[in-house]
Scaffold this motif. Sequence first.
Motif: not given
Length: 252
Positions: A208-231
């Motif tokens: 596992n990779v620990e994410v502790i930086d808030p900006d990285q966390a926000r970008s990562l969660l947005k990326l996953i959300d965007t990927l899951e939003g694709l049909d």
Amino acid sequence: MAGHSKWANIKRQKAVVDAKRGKTFTQLSRAIIVAARGGVPDPALNFQLRTAIDKAKAASIPNDNIERAIAKGAGTFGGENSSLEAIRYEGYGPGGVAILIEALTDNRNRTAADLRAAFSKNGGNLGETGCVSWMFDQKGVCVLEKVVDEEQLLEASLEGGAESYEMTEDEAAEVLTEIANLEILSQTLKDKGFKVTDAELRWIPSNNVEVIDPDQARSLLKLIDTLEGLDDVQNVTSNFEMAENLMALSIV
């Protein structure tokens, strides 16, 4: 696995929003089509199809839609979904987090372009086949609710050939096994009185990779959300670990 389990809990809180997009219907219908095509189009004889149908019913998909999806998978209906194929994509998110994407598509070029755009706009990179999959093992996972006796769960899991289990929250648990043993484990747990709400194949990270930086966390969660939003995307799996306060950045 802890990070993935926590992310699964976060996703459950967003299920209502996702359902409004109609994405759940698309995902589950496609899963039925592929399951029916990959085996016998009879749920009594096809565990993958039976599981896909159970998920569809739990999401209140009408029986007519389910029967139509089975017919499409069996080749007795025809239509635009007859060319759907399952493809796995791999890439890196912010902070070097590994990401696996399982997709069902009738147009590889379109899907790859959509994924590449999602990665590039959110601080990640779509990689080549094999670039991160070596960090994951595919397992069968049974998801349980209302587990009140952990000792009883341990005994039933051992009897069903499980490798391990993890208590999550609100008396819920996830039990892992080899892929070929998933149906046996699921039935054993049911026979022992446990409520199995899902039985699925899942990619489990070996590190596992620990994410502790808030900006990285926000970008990562947005990326996953965007990927899951694709049909075309069915599942997104990653190997991050993140504190709950950072995880909450995804709840909007």
